[in-house]
Write a protein that holds these residues in place. Sequence first.
Motif, PDB file in Angstrom:
ATOM      1  N   ALA A  44       0.900  -1.386  -0.197  1.00  0.00           N
ATOM      2  CA  ALA A  44       0.108   0.054   0.017  1.00  0.00           C
ATOM      3  C   ALA A  44       0.752   1.254  -0.053  1.00  0.00           C
ATOM      4  N   ASP A  45       2.050   1.106   0.339  1.00  0.00           N
ATOM      5  CA  ASP A  45       3.061   2.446   0.510  1.00  0.00           C
ATOM      6  C   ASP A  45       3.606   2.838  -0.893  1.00  0.00           C
ATOM      7  N   LEU A  46       3.578   1.694  -1.794  1.00  0.00           N
ATOM      8  CA  LEU A  46       4.118   2.154  -3.408  1.00  0.00           C
ATOM      9  C   LEU A  46       2.793   2.783  -3.885  1.00  0.00           C
ATOM     10  N   LYS A  47       3.231   3.715  -4.784  1.00  0.00           N
ATOM     11  CA  LYS A  47       2.144   4.570  -5.580  1.00  0.00           C
ATOM     12  C   LYS A  47       1.840   3.670  -6.606  1.00  0.00           C
ATOM     13  N   SER A  48       0.318   3.733  -6.777  1.00  0.00           N
ATOM     14  CA  SER A  48      -0.359   2.953  -7.765  1.00  0.00           C
ATOM     15  C   SER A  48      -0.007   1.429  -7.687  1.00  0.00           C
ATOM     16  N   ALA A  49       0.274   0.904  -6.488  1.00  0.00           N
ATOM     17  CA  ALA A  49       0.467  -0.403  -6.345  1.00  0.00           C
ATOM     18  C   ALA A  49      -0.639  -1.296  -6.645  1.00  0.00           C
ATOM     19  N   ALA A  50      -1.886  -1.041  -6.519  1.00  0.00           N
ATOM     20  CA  ALA A  50      -3.010  -1.779  -6.643  1.00  0.00           C
ATOM     21  C   ALA A  50      -3.296  -1.596  -8.390  1.00  0.00           C
ATOM     22  N   ASN A  51      -2.626  -0.966  -8.913  1.00  0.00           N
ATOM     23  CA  ASN A  51      -2.854  -0.754 -10.280  1.00  0.00           C
ATOM     24  C   ASN A  51      -2.218  -1.447 -11.164  1.00  0.00           C
ATOM     25  N   TRP A  52      -2.771  -1.803 -12.401  1.00  0.00           N
ATOM     26  CA  TRP A  52      -1.976  -2.404 -13.603  1.00  0.00           C
ATOM     27  C   TRP A  52      -1.214  -1.330 -14.146  1.00  0.00           C
ATOM     28  N   MET A  53      -0.150  -1.503 -14.785  1.00  0.00           N
ATOM     29  CA  MET A  53       0.625  -0.524 -15.501  1.00  0.00           C
ATOM     30  C   MET A  53       1.375  -1.272 -16.502  1.00  0.00           C
ATOM     31  N   ARG A  54       1.566  -0.359 -17.820  1.00  0.00           N
ATOM     32  CA  ARG A  54       2.458  -0.730 -18.875  1.00  0.00           C
ATOM     33  C   ARG A  54       3.156   0.442 -19.436  1.00  0.00           C
ATOM     34  N   HIS A  55       4.171   0.372 -19.840  1.00  0.00           N
ATOM     35  CA  HIS A  55       5.057   1.264 -20.273  1.00  0.00           C
ATOM     36  C   HIS A  55       5.517   0.961 -21.697  1.00  0.00           C
ATOM     37  N   PRO A  56       4.484   1.439 -22.545  1.00  0.00           N
ATOM     38  CA  PRO A  56       4.664   1.051 -23.924  1.00  0.00           C
ATOM     39  C   PRO A  56       6.076   1.730 -24.691  1.00  0.00           C
ATOM     40  N   ASP A  57       6.668   2.750 -23.996  1.00  0.00           N
ATOM     41  CA  ASP A  57       7.692   3.071 -24.751  1.00  0.00           C
ATOM     42  C   ASP A  57       9.266   2.425 -24.521  1.00  0.00           C
ATOM     43  N   GLY A  58       9.297   1.477 -23.457  1.00  0.00           N
ATOM     44  CA  GLY A  58      10.232   0.841 -23.209  1.00  0.00           C
ATOM     45  C   GLY A  58      10.450  -0.193 -22.005  1.00  0.00           C
ATOM     46  N   ASP A  59      11.161  -1.047 -21.773  1.00  0.00           N
ATOM     47  CA  ASP A  59      11.309  -1.885 -20.909  1.00  0.00           C
ATOM     48  C   ASP A  59      11.642  -1.109 -19.485  1.00  0.00           C
ATOM     49  N   GLU A  60      11.075  -2.035 -18.479  1.00  0.00           N
ATOM     50  CA  GLU A  60      11.441  -1.412 -16.976  1.00  0.00           C
ATOM     51  C   GLU A  60      12.235  -2.417 -16.390  1.00  0.00           C
ATOM     52  N   VAL A  61      13.254  -1.738 -15.619  1.00  0.00           N
ATOM     53  CA  VAL A  61      14.094  -2.672 -14.750  1.00  0.00           C
ATOM     54  C   VAL A  61      13.778  -2.603 -13.263  1.00  0.00           C
ATOM     55  N   MET A  62      13.419  -3.498 -12.549  1.00  0.00           N
ATOM     56  CA  MET A  62      13.316  -3.519 -11.246  1.00  0.00           C
ATOM     57  C   MET A  62      14.405  -4.140 -10.386  1.00  0.00           C
ATOM     58  N   VAL A 116      14.215   1.508 -13.208  1.00  0.00           N
ATOM     59  CA  VAL A 116      14.757   2.235 -14.360  1.00  0.00           C
ATOM     60  C   VAL A 116      13.757   2.077 -15.401  1.00  0.00           C
ATOM     61  N   LEU A 117      12.942   3.259 -16.006  1.00  0.00           N
ATOM     62  CA  LEU A 117      12.179   3.008 -16.966  1.00  0.00           C
ATOM     63  C   LEU A 117      11.909   4.299 -17.661  1.00  0.00           C
ATOM     64  N   ARG A 118      11.226   4.392 -18.749  1.00  0.00           N
ATOM     65  CA  ARG A 118      10.738   5.493 -19.684  1.00  0.00           C
ATOM     66  C   ARG A 118       9.009   5.490 -19.376  1.00  0.00           C
ATOM     67  N   ALA A 119       8.951   6.501 -18.361  1.00  0.00           N
ATOM     68  CA  ALA A 119       7.578   6.611 -17.968  1.00  0.00           C
ATOM     69  C   ALA A 119       6.719   7.314 -19.027  1.00  0.00           C
ATOM     70  N   GLU A 120       7.212   8.031 -19.743  1.00  0.00           N
ATOM     71  CA  GLU A 120       6.491   8.697 -20.974  1.00  0.00           C
ATOM     72  C   GLU A 120       5.518   7.493 -21.566  1.00  0.00           C
ATOM     73  N   GLY A 121       3.907   7.924 -21.472  1.00  0.00           N
ATOM     74  CA  GLY A 121       3.046   6.981 -22.298  1.00  0.00           C
ATOM     75  C   GLY A 121       2.662   5.952 -21.290  1.00  0.00           C
ATOM     76  N   THR A 122       2.853   5.950 -20.034  1.00  0.00           N
ATOM     77  CA  THR A 122       2.606   4.971 -19.195  1.00  0.00           C
ATOM     78  C   THR A 122       0.918   4.794 -19.017  1.00  0.00           C
ATOM     79  N   LEU A 123       0.866   3.618 -19.191  1.00  0.00           N
ATOM     80  CA  LEU A 123      -0.960   3.436 -19.068  1.00  0.00           C
ATOM     81  C   LEU A 123      -1.135   2.643 -18.012  1.00  0.00           C
ATOM     82  N   VAL A 124      -2.502   3.244 -17.021  1.00  0.00           N
ATOM     83  CA  VAL A 124      -2.602   2.697 -15.953  1.00  0.00           C
ATOM     84  C   VAL A 124      -4.045   2.167 -15.891  1.00  0.00           C
ATOM     85  N   GLU A 125      -4.565   0.988 -15.446  1.00  0.00           N
ATOM     86  CA  GLU A 125      -5.694   0.545 -15.205  1.00  0.00           C
ATOM     87  C   GLU A 125      -5.727   0.100 -13.918  1.00  0.00           C
TER      88      GLU A 125
END
Length: 130
Positions: A44-62, A116-125
């Motif tokens: 719950a402390d993570l922003k948007s943790a309950a949401n689904w996300m997709r970053h169409p402009d690039g991969d994400e490294v966690m 590390v990610l390209r946040a531009e264009g991130t889709l959230v549901e």
Amino acid sequence: MSAVELFSSMFRLRHDGTVAAEEFAMRPDLDGWTAVAMRAETTADLKSAANWMRHPDGDEVMCVLSGALRIYYRRGGTEDADGELRARIGAGEAFVVPSEAWHRVELEAPTEMVVVLRAEGTLVEQRHGH
């Protein structure tokens, strides 16, 4: 540049090769690559943790520095409320989320991580039922 507080800042990796430190504010209009360090006690402390996300402009490294988390992918449409467990990442481990993958995160323990990610264009549901 002077020292910045790591867990309240983000680093914008600009197209011209320079880096700018800014106050943390993850937004879908950020262009270029962004690196963010996060610290959370619970999901719950993570922003948007309950949401689904997709970053169409690039991969994400966690990258997990301490603690542990689980990454879930959504196979089908929005009716797939929980998704499929794709990886468990512990301290000292990293995982690449492909740009086409709808994903969400759950913490197993208090966690510190760098993303590390390209946040531009991130889709959230919104995740149904949460």
